[in-house]
Design a protein around this motif. Structure first.
Motif, PDB file in Angstrom:
ATOM      1  N   THR A 132     -60.306  37.750  10.462  1.00  0.00           N
ATOM      2  CA  THR A 132     -61.674  37.329  10.131  1.00  0.00           C
ATOM      3  C   THR A 132     -62.622  37.387  11.326  1.00  0.00           C
ATOM      4  O   THR A 132     -63.821  37.232  11.167  1.00  0.00           O
ATOM      5  N   TYR A 133     -62.088  37.619  12.515  1.00  0.00           N
ATOM      6  CA  TYR A 133     -62.917  37.668  13.713  1.00  0.00           C
ATOM      7  C   TYR A 133     -63.556  39.037  13.947  1.00  0.00           C
ATOM      8  O   TYR A 133     -64.595  39.136  14.573  1.00  0.00           O
ATOM      9  N   CYS A 134     -62.873  40.110  13.420  1.00  0.00           N
ATOM     10  CA  CYS A 134     -63.393  41.433  13.764  1.00  0.00           C
ATOM     11  C   CYS A 134     -62.991  42.542  12.795  1.00  0.00           C
ATOM     12  O   CYS A 134     -63.851  43.136  12.144  1.00  0.00           O
ATOM     13  N   LEU A 135     -61.695  42.840  12.677  1.00  0.00           N
ATOM     14  CA  LEU A 135     -61.254  44.068  12.013  1.00  0.00           C
ATOM     15  C   LEU A 135     -61.016  43.953  10.517  1.00  0.00           C
ATOM     16  O   LEU A 135     -60.621  44.931   9.879  1.00  0.00           O
ATOM     17  N   PRO A 169     -68.678  38.955  16.851  1.00  0.00           N
ATOM     18  CA  PRO A 169     -67.343  39.535  16.678  1.00  0.00           C
ATOM     19  C   PRO A 169     -66.448  39.223  17.876  1.00  0.00           C
ATOM     20  O   PRO A 169     -66.927  39.119  19.023  1.00  0.00           O
ATOM     21  N   CYS A 170     -65.164  39.078  17.608  1.00  0.00           N
ATOM     22  CA  CYS A 170     -64.197  38.853  18.681  1.00  0.00           C
ATOM     23  C   CYS A 170     -62.943  39.661  18.368  1.00  0.00           C
ATOM     24  O   CYS A 170     -62.217  39.348  17.421  1.00  0.00           O
ATOM     25  N   TYR A 171     -62.695  40.698  19.147  1.00  0.00           N
ATOM     26  CA  TYR A 171     -61.511  41.540  18.941  1.00  0.00           C
ATOM     27  C   TYR A 171     -60.338  40.977  19.727  1.00  0.00           C
ATOM     28  O   TYR A 171     -60.415  40.794  20.946  1.00  0.00           O
ATOM     29  N   VAL A 172     -59.235  40.715  19.027  1.00  0.00           N
ATOM     30  CA  VAL A 172     -57.999  40.275  19.662  1.00  0.00           C
ATOM     31  C   VAL A 172     -56.971  41.387  19.470  1.00  0.00           C
ATOM     32  O   VAL A 172     -56.638  41.746  18.344  1.00  0.00           O
ATOM     33  N   ASN A 175     -72.499  41.321  23.317  1.00  0.00           N
ATOM     34  CA  ASN A 175     -72.683  40.660  22.020  1.00  0.00           C
ATOM     35  C   ASN A 175     -71.384  40.537  21.231  1.00  0.00           C
ATOM     36  O   ASN A 175     -71.406  40.271  20.036  1.00  0.00           O
ATOM     37  N   PHE A 176     -70.269  40.758  21.903  1.00  0.00           N
ATOM     38  CA  PHE A 176     -68.966  40.551  21.273  1.00  0.00           C
ATOM     39  C   PHE A 176     -67.979  40.106  22.341  1.00  0.00           C
ATOM     40  O   PHE A 176     -68.188  40.306  23.535  1.00  0.00           O
ATOM     41  N   ASP A 177     -66.902  39.468  21.909  1.00  0.00           N
ATOM     42  CA  ASP A 177     -65.842  39.034  22.811  1.00  0.00           C
ATOM     43  C   ASP A 177     -64.569  39.801  22.499  1.00  0.00           C
ATOM     44  O   ASP A 177     -64.446  40.419  21.440  1.00  0.00           O
ATOM     45  N   TYR A 178     -63.618  39.741  23.405  1.00  0.00           N
ATOM     46  CA  TYR A 178     -62.352  40.426  23.174  1.00  0.00           C
ATOM     47  C   TYR A 178     -61.262  39.815  24.042  1.00  0.00           C
ATOM     48  O   TYR A 178     -61.523  39.222  25.091  1.00  0.00           O
ATOM     49  N   VAL A 179     -60.042  39.950  23.564  1.00  0.00           N
ATOM     50  CA  VAL A 179     -58.857  39.522  24.315  1.00  0.00           C
ATOM     51  C   VAL A 179     -57.877  40.681  24.251  1.00  0.00           C
ATOM     52  O   VAL A 179     -57.405  41.048  23.175  1.00  0.00           O
ATOM     53  N   VAL A 180     -57.571  41.281  25.403  1.00  0.00           N
ATOM     54  CA  VAL A 180     -56.677  42.441  25.445  1.00  0.00           C
ATOM     55  C   VAL A 180     -55.600  42.220  26.505  1.00  0.00           C
ATOM     56  O   VAL A 180     -55.719  41.342  27.355  1.00  0.00           O
ATOM     57  N   GLU A 181     -54.562  43.040  26.438  1.00  0.00           N
ATOM     58  CA  GLU A 181     -53.459  42.945  27.400  1.00  0.00           C
ATOM     59  C   GLU A 181     -53.543  44.086  28.396  1.00  0.00           C
ATOM     60  O   GLU A 181     -53.557  45.254  28.031  1.00  0.00           O
ATOM     61  N   ILE A 182     -53.598  43.730  29.677  1.00  0.00           N
ATOM     62  CA  ILE A 182     -53.637  44.711  30.747  1.00  0.00           C
ATOM     63  C   ILE A 182     -52.541  44.374  31.747  1.00  0.00           C
ATOM     64  O   ILE A 182     -52.480  43.249  32.252  1.00  0.00           O
ATOM     65  N   ASP A 183     -51.664  45.344  31.984  1.00  0.00           N
ATOM     66  CA  ASP A 183     -50.538  45.147  32.906  1.00  0.00           C
ATOM     67  C   ASP A 183     -49.718  43.907  32.545  1.00  0.00           C
ATOM     68  O   ASP A 183     -49.298  43.145  33.411  1.00  0.00           O
ATOM     69  N   GLY A 184     -49.515  43.718  31.251  1.00  0.00           N
ATOM     70  CA  GLY A 184     -48.645  42.639  30.800  1.00  0.00           C
ATOM     71  C   GLY A 184     -49.284  41.275  30.742  1.00  0.00           C
ATOM     72  O   GLY A 184     -48.632  40.289  30.397  1.00  0.00           O
ATOM     73  N   GLU A 185     -50.571  41.184  31.054  1.00  0.00           N
ATOM     74  CA  GLU A 185     -51.253  39.895  31.027  1.00  0.00           C
ATOM     75  C   GLU A 185     -52.463  39.944  30.101  1.00  0.00           C
ATOM     76  O   GLU A 185     -53.165  40.956  30.045  1.00  0.00           O
ATOM     77  N   GLN A 186     -52.692  38.852  29.376  1.00  0.00           N
ATOM     78  CA  GLN A 186     -53.855  38.783  28.501  1.00  0.00           C
ATOM     79  C   GLN A 186     -55.111  38.561  29.329  1.00  0.00           C
ATOM     80  O   GLN A 186     -55.142  37.725  30.223  1.00  0.00           O
ATOM     81  N   GLN A 187     -56.131  39.348  29.018  1.00  0.00           N
ATOM     82  CA  GLN A 187     -57.401  39.251  29.726  1.00  0.00           C
ATOM     83  C   GLN A 187     -58.512  39.020  28.710  1.00  0.00           C
ATOM     84  O   GLN A 187     -58.570  39.704  27.688  1.00  0.00           O
ATOM     85  N   ALA A 188     -59.392  38.085  28.992  1.00  0.00           N
ATOM     86  CA  ALA A 188     -60.515  37.805  28.101  1.00  0.00           C
ATOM     87  C   ALA A 188     -61.746  38.572  28.551  1.00  0.00           C
ATOM     88  O   ALA A 188     -61.744  39.236  29.588  1.00  0.00           O
ATOM     89  N   SER A 189     -62.819  38.456  27.762  1.00  0.00           N
ATOM     90  CA  SER A 189     -64.030  39.244  27.975  1.00  0.00           C
ATOM     91  C   SER A 189     -64.560  39.131  29.402  1.00  0.00           C
ATOM     92  O   SER A 189     -64.904  38.056  29.863  1.00  0.00           O
TER      93      SER A 189
END
Length: 221
Positions: A79-82, A170-173, A198-212
């Motif tokens: 419900t946050y994005c996709l 929107p917030c992409y996880v 105008n949007f947020d996101y949480v992604v994994e980079i080098d094994g660690e979660q990174q926020a916007s």
């Protein structure tokens, strides 16, 4: 923090195996028609409590046939994005549904699953799909076929009001099956549709979660 290459490779292999298993299930279920089961009663309509808490979770609708079988439509909703990330339909023995699929659904939702009216589950899914469409994302390929199992459940009869996005945007996880190509695509599409910042996101980079963070977008290019 350095990432152990062996652990990362093992993690990637597990993801590949899961994708392969899902492909087999989808191929087996593709020939089944949900509309053939509309005469049978609904025995479960469940939504993961995580949908309210973190914007993502499962939705399941099940109808029981007189032949000790259960027709099941299941979805992963974001419900946050996709919107509707995954959708599949299958028919299984009632014994397997009760001993395997339903317990698995409960187990994968630490917050639990809640029974809801079919009209509300359908409203939740349709609203998520519509929100994602505005952002440039289509629902899962099988969504419109799979959701036919709801039959005449009318979303207009549901009084529950659902909200989409997170804190007004929107917030992409990144999901467990989202590779970096997918991550880049989603972030590029969001940038085009709503603009950077105008949007947020949480992604994994080098094994660690990174926020916007603005610099993260540059790292993903």
């Amino acid at each position: 923090m350095a990432v152990d290459p062996k652990k990362r490779q093992k993690k990637l292999q597990k993801k590949a195996q899961k994708r392969k298993q899902k492909t087999v299930v989808k191929k087996q279920a593709k020939g089944l028609r949900p509309e053939k089961y509309l005469e049978h009663p609904i025995i479960d309509c469940l939504v993961g409590a995580s949908v309210d808490k973190v914007g993502m979770g499962s939705v399941l609708l099940a109808r029981e046939t007189p032949y000790a079988e259960v027709a099941v439509s299941a979805f992963v909703v974001d419900t946050y994005c996709l919107g509707v990330r995954e959708a599949f339909f299958t028919v299984m023995r009632k014994a397997d549904y009760l001993s395997k699929l339903k317990p698995m659904l409960t187990k994968t939702h630490a917050e639990g699953v809640n029974p809801v009216e079919p009209c509300c589950a359908r409203k939740l899914l349709q609203g998520a799909a519509a929100y994602a469409k505005e952002l440039g994302f289509d629902p899962a390929e099988e969504y419109w076929r799979v959701e036919k199992l709801f039959g005449d459940a009318d979303p207009a009869r549901c009084e529950t009001e659902y909200t989409y996005g997170h804190e007004g945007k929107p917030c992409y996880v990144q999901g467990p099956n989202d590779d970096m190509k997918t991550v880049r695509y989603v972030l590029e599409r969001l940038t085009e549709r709503v603009g950077e910042g105008n949007f947020d996101y949480v992604v994994e980079i080098d094994g660690e979660q990174q926020a916007s963070r603005p610099e993260l977008l540059e790292m993903l290019e």
